[in-house]
Design a protein around this motif. Structure first.
Motif, PDB file in Angstrom:
ATOM      1  N   SER A   7       0.834  -1.204   0.000  1.00  0.00           N
ATOM      2  CA  SER A   7       0.000   0.000   0.000  1.00  0.00           C
ATOM      3  C   SER A   7       0.872   1.259   0.000  1.00  0.00           C
ATOM      4  N   ALA A   8       1.963   1.222   0.774  1.00  0.00           N
ATOM      5  CA  ALA A   8       2.860   2.381   0.833  1.00  0.00           C
ATOM      6  C   ALA A   8       3.488   2.634  -0.532  1.00  0.00           C
ATOM      7  N   ILE A   9       3.920   1.573  -1.206  1.00  0.00           N
ATOM      8  CA  ILE A   9       4.500   1.720  -2.542  1.00  0.00           C
ATOM      9  C   ILE A   9       3.473   2.325  -3.490  1.00  0.00           C
ATOM     10  N   CYS A  10       2.244   1.829  -3.427  1.00  0.00           N
ATOM     11  CA  CYS A  10       1.196   2.357  -4.312  1.00  0.00           C
ATOM     12  C   CYS A  10       0.931   3.826  -4.038  1.00  0.00           C
ATOM     13  N   GLY A  11       0.954   4.213  -2.768  1.00  0.00           N
ATOM     14  CA  GLY A  11       0.724   5.612  -2.426  1.00  0.00           C
ATOM     15  C   GLY A  11       1.800   6.522  -2.985  1.00  0.00           C
ATOM     16  N   ILE A  12       3.049   6.116  -2.829  1.00  0.00           N
ATOM     17  CA  ILE A  12       4.165   6.933  -3.331  1.00  0.00           C
ATOM     18  C   ILE A  12       4.147   6.997  -4.854  1.00  0.00           C
ATOM     19  N   VAL A  13       3.962   5.839  -5.483  1.00  0.00           N
ATOM     20  CA  VAL A  13       3.994   5.794  -6.948  1.00  0.00           C
ATOM     21  C   VAL A  13       2.820   6.564  -7.544  1.00  0.00           C
ATOM     22  N   SER A  14       1.674   6.535  -6.889  1.00  0.00           N
ATOM     23  CA  SER A  14       0.523   7.275  -7.413  1.00  0.00           C
ATOM     24  C   SER A  14       0.815   8.767  -7.477  1.00  0.00           C
ATOM     25  N   LEU A  15       1.567   9.287  -6.504  1.00  0.00           N
ATOM     26  CA  LEU A  15       1.952  10.709  -6.528  1.00  0.00           C
ATOM     27  C   LEU A  15       2.911  10.987  -7.685  1.00  0.00           C
ATOM     28  N   VAL A  16       3.848  10.059  -7.916  1.00  0.00           N
ATOM     29  CA  VAL A  16       4.787  10.219  -9.035  1.00  0.00           C
ATOM     30  C   VAL A  16       4.037  10.210 -10.360  1.00  0.00           C
ATOM     31  N   LEU A  17       3.107   9.271 -10.508  1.00  0.00           N
ATOM     32  CA  LEU A  17       2.350   9.177 -11.759  1.00  0.00           C
ATOM     33  C   LEU A  17       1.451  10.398 -11.952  1.00  0.00           C
ATOM     34  N   LEU A  18       0.920  10.933 -10.851  1.00  0.00           N
ATOM     35  CA  LEU A  18       0.129  12.156 -10.949  1.00  0.00           C
ATOM     36  C   LEU A  18       0.984  13.305 -11.467  1.00  0.00           C
ATOM     37  N   ALA A  19       2.218  13.424 -10.943  1.00  0.00           N
ATOM     38  CA  ALA A  19       3.121  14.487 -11.393  1.00  0.00           C
ATOM     39  C   ALA A  19       3.437  14.330 -12.875  1.00  0.00           C
ATOM     40  N   ILE A  20       3.661  13.081 -13.322  1.00  0.00           N
ATOM     41  CA  ILE A  20       3.924  12.846 -14.750  1.00  0.00           C
ATOM     42  C   ILE A  20       2.695  13.189 -15.575  1.00  0.00           C
ATOM     43  N   GLY A  21       1.536  12.774 -15.081  1.00  0.00           N
ATOM     44  CA  GLY A  21       0.306  12.904 -15.858  1.00  0.00           C
ATOM     45  C   GLY A  21      -0.186  14.323 -16.039  1.00  0.00           C
ATOM     46  N   ILE A  22       0.267  15.243 -15.197  1.00  0.00           N
ATOM     47  CA  ILE A  22      -0.186  16.633 -15.315  1.00  0.00           C
ATOM     48  C   ILE A  22       0.134  17.202 -16.687  1.00  0.00           C
ATOM     49  N   ARG A  23       1.247  16.767 -17.283  1.00  0.00           N
ATOM     50  CA  ARG A  23       1.648  17.309 -18.580  1.00  0.00           C
ATOM     51  C   ARG A  23       0.609  17.040 -19.662  1.00  0.00           C
ATOM     52  N   ASN A 238      19.022  22.601 -20.082  1.00  0.00           N
ATOM     53  CA  ASN A 238      18.557  22.237 -18.741  1.00  0.00           C
ATOM     54  C   ASN A 238      17.265  21.433 -18.786  1.00  0.00           C
ATOM     55  N   ALA A 239      17.021  20.751 -19.882  1.00  0.00           N
ATOM     56  CA  ALA A 239      15.819  19.930 -20.048  1.00  0.00           C
ATOM     57  C   ALA A 239      16.057  18.970 -21.198  1.00  0.00           C
ATOM     58  N   SER A 240      15.432  17.808 -21.121  1.00  0.00           N
ATOM     59  CA  SER A 240      15.556  16.834 -22.198  1.00  0.00           C
ATOM     60  C   SER A 240      14.530  17.128 -23.291  1.00  0.00           C
ATOM     61  N   SER A 241      14.629  16.399 -24.377  1.00  0.00           N
ATOM     62  CA  SER A 241      13.690  16.572 -25.482  1.00  0.00           C
ATOM     63  C   SER A 241      12.311  16.014 -25.168  1.00  0.00           C
ATOM     64  N   LEU A 242      12.155  15.403 -23.988  1.00  0.00           N
ATOM     65  CA  LEU A 242      10.833  14.963 -23.544  1.00  0.00           C
ATOM     66  C   LEU A 242      10.037  16.114 -22.940  1.00  0.00           C
ATOM     67  N   ALA A 243      10.708  17.164 -22.503  1.00  0.00           N
ATOM     68  CA  ALA A 243      10.043  18.267 -21.815  1.00  0.00           C
ATOM     69  C   ALA A 243       9.191  19.073 -22.800  1.00  0.00           C
ATOM     70  N   SER A 244       8.039  19.509 -22.345  1.00  0.00           N
ATOM     71  CA  SER A 244       7.110  20.200 -23.242  1.00  0.00           C
ATOM     72  C   SER A 244       7.682  21.511 -23.760  1.00  0.00           C
ATOM     73  N   ASN A 245       8.493  22.212 -22.956  1.00  0.00           N
ATOM     74  CA  ASN A 245       9.102  23.461 -23.431  1.00  0.00           C
ATOM     75  C   ASN A 245      10.008  23.206 -24.630  1.00  0.00           C
ATOM     76  N   VAL A 246      10.829  22.155 -24.541  1.00  0.00           N
ATOM     77  CA  VAL A 246      11.755  21.844 -25.632  1.00  0.00           C
ATOM     78  C   VAL A 246      10.989  21.311 -26.838  1.00  0.00           C
ATOM     79  N   ARG A 247       9.985  20.492 -26.598  1.00  0.00           N
ATOM     80  CA  ARG A 247       9.185  19.959 -27.708  1.00  0.00           C
ATOM     81  C   ARG A 247       8.465  21.093 -28.447  1.00  0.00           C
ATOM     82  N   GLY A 248       7.945  22.060 -27.702  1.00  0.00           N
ATOM     83  CA  GLY A 248       7.307  23.195 -28.350  1.00  0.00           C
ATOM     84  C   GLY A 248       8.295  24.007 -29.165  1.00  0.00           C
ATOM     85  N   PHE A 249       9.503  24.146 -28.651  1.00  0.00           N
ATOM     86  CA  PHE A 249      10.560  24.872 -29.359  1.00  0.00           C
ATOM     87  C   PHE A 249      10.922  24.161 -30.663  1.00  0.00           C
ATOM     88  N   LEU A 250      11.064  22.854 -30.613  1.00  0.00           N
ATOM     89  CA  LEU A 250      11.378  22.094 -31.822  1.00  0.00           C
ATOM     90  C   LEU A 250      10.246  22.184 -32.835  1.00  0.00           C
TER      91      LEU A 250
END
Length: 313
Positions: A7-23, A238-250
């Motif tokens: 349950s603890a792992i699921c709680g932590i990972v759910s926060l990580v996935l939420l942060a990823i999913g905001i994009r 200061n960002a990879s090509s996965l970042a939305s700022n860089v993708r928008g620039f490209l």
């Protein structure tokens, strides 16, 4: 106990996935670094959720695992969106311009000499250096091989971003993309064996400095879009090509990546780090080879060396 750990792992990972999913809803500057780390965080989430499932078979870890796998698959796919067309055998027979790009770290003074020697031995036609202060004392030696320069007192007040070239730098310009850091975009026209092209260098603000990075890349795109024809841009984003700022620039500029970009930061992570330093080209130029310099030479970034095919027609 197994139930609690799962349950603890699921709680932590759910926060990580939420942060990823905001994009996928909107771009938020405060999680800009998370976007660059999507591949790494997705892999870590998948591994953690497999552990959670091994401890307790349940719907929640299985559902989270499905989401993590989707994010992982998308992070693997995304680099294809802006990858250059495959380089043909004929293209590799074109003249190759060698370009080095390296953030050497402003306070890396003790390694200035060895960095200068590395540049002189590199065979690069053009060298773009970020945080160039450690090379200030070595400019006379560098000027023997690289007589043309922008930065470190040449059109600039500071020794920060610098462009060195074996070939004349025509119509050189220096720009400040925001009021956070000055003089962090250089641009010049180059005559490479009778073939005109433009070379630019850039060093952007970190993505978690409010919306400054997005603003800087927007300003950079406006300048680059005034230029017609072949273009090479390198620098520390200061960002990879996965970042939305860089993708928008490209997307805005039509620049393309080599496809697979070497990890450059942090140096302690080696090949599993994050590619936040880039070399981009605008067709008809093509990156025939792109590799990381073998030694960071005291910097917190690895440098890059590219061989760029310059069409004769």
């Amino acid at each position: 106990m197994r139930h609690f750990v799962s349950s603890a792992i699921c709680g932590i990972v759910s926060l990580v996935l939420l942060a990823i999913g905001i994009r996928y809803v909107r771009s938020v500057w405060i999680i800009g670094t998370v976007e660059s780390l999507q591949l790494h965080l997705s892999i870590a989430s998948v591994a953690a959720l497999l552990l959670a499932l091994s401890l307790r078979r349940a719907i929640l870890p299985a559902a989270l695992l499905a989401v993590a796998l989707l994010f992982l698959a998308h992070s693997i796919w995304m680099p294809r969106d802006f990858a250059q067309a495959p380089i043909t055998v004929a293209a590799t027979d074109e003249p190759l311009l060698r370009l080095m790009s390296f953030n050497i770290l402003m306070d890396n003074i003790d390694n200035g000499q060895v960095i200068a020697e590395t540049i002189l031995r590199s065979g690069a036609d053009v060298v773009n250096i970020m945080e160039a202060e450690p090379l200030m004392a070595h400019l006379p030696a560098l000027s023997v091989v690289y007589p043309y320069r922008i930065g470190c007192g040449e059109m600039t007040r500071r020794c920060d971003l610098m462009m060195l070239s074996k070939h004349p730098l025509l119509d050189p310009s220096v720009a400040s993309l925001s009021n956070v850091f000055e003089e962090r975009m250089l641009l010049a026209r180059l005559d490479f064996g009778g073939r005109p092209l433009h070379v630019a260098a850039i060093h952007t603000t970190k993505p978690y400095f409010d919306n400054f990075q997005r603003y800087e890349l927007h300003n950079a795109a406006r300048r680059l879009n005034r230029i017609a024809g072949p273009l090479i841009l390198s620098g520390d984003f200061n960002a990879s090509s996965l970042a939305s700022n860089v993708r928008g620039f490209l997307q805005d500029t039509g620049l393309r990546t080599a496809g697979r970009e070497p990890a450059t930061w942090p140096v302690e992570a080696g090949p599993i780090g994050v590619p936040i330093d880039h070399i981009f080209v605008r067709p008809p130029l093509g990156i025939a080879a792109l590799q990381r310099l073998p030694d960071a030479l005291g910097s917190n970034h690895y440098g890059l060396m590219a061989e760029i095919a310059v069409p004769t027609n």
